[in-house]
Design an enzyme around this catalytic site. Structure first.
Site, PDB file in Angstrom:
ATOM      1  N   CYS A  51     -63.352  41.345  17.484  1.00 17.75           N
ATOM      2  CA  CYS A  51     -62.756  40.366  16.780  1.00 17.75           C
ATOM      3  C   CYS A  51     -63.325  39.063  16.924  1.00 17.75           C
ATOM      4  CB  CYS A  51     -61.253  40.433  17.061  1.00 17.75           C
ATOM      5  SG  CYS A  51     -60.750  39.839  18.768  1.00 17.75           S
ATOM      6  N   ARG A  52     -62.461  37.762  16.920  1.00 17.59           N
ATOM      7  CA  ARG A  52     -62.907  36.537  16.856  1.00 17.59           C
ATOM      8  C   ARG A  52     -63.058  36.114  18.519  1.00 17.59           C
ATOM      9  NH1 ARG A  52     -61.265  30.922  17.502  1.00 17.59           N
ATOM     10  NH2 ARG A  52     -59.572  31.755  18.370  1.00 17.59           N
TER      11      ARG A  52
END
Length: 105
Positions: free
Chosen positions: A67-68
């Site tokens: 993810c980020r």
């Protein structure tokens, strides 16, 4: 209690890609984040739809969640393990720490 999945660094993930190690790279960010830049070979399955799309993954193969920053992928790891997946890893630090090539759409 030890967790049932592991954290791996973006550098380790990059080596896996370079060595063509067979694994499922699952990006759990939103479509707009993914389009703005994702790693080669990553499949987009946003975290909110992971429960209904988990059947698309092979529980016998290694799964790397991305993810980020590492928060949503941690949740994805927890969920996959709760569903019986054994070979699960979280790319620590997420795309914020990714130094490799990014594909933009």
């Amino acid at each position: 209690m030890s967790k049932a999945w592991q954290d791996i660094t973006p550098q380790e993930v990059e080596k896996m890609l370079q060595n063509k190690r067979e694994a499922q790279f699952i990006d759990v960010r939103n479509q707009d984040e993914y389009s703005a830049g994702h790693m080669e070979g990553a499949t987009l399955i946003p975290l909110p739809v992971l429960p209904v799309r988990l059947h698309e993954l092979d529980p016998e193969k290694e799964v790397i969640f991305i993810c980020r920053s590492g928060a949503r992928s941690t949740q994805a790891c927890e969920f996959a393990v709760s569903q019986g997946f054994k070979k699960v890893a979280n790319m620590a630090g997420g795309m914020l720490n990714w130094q490799g090539k990014q594909i933009k759409e």
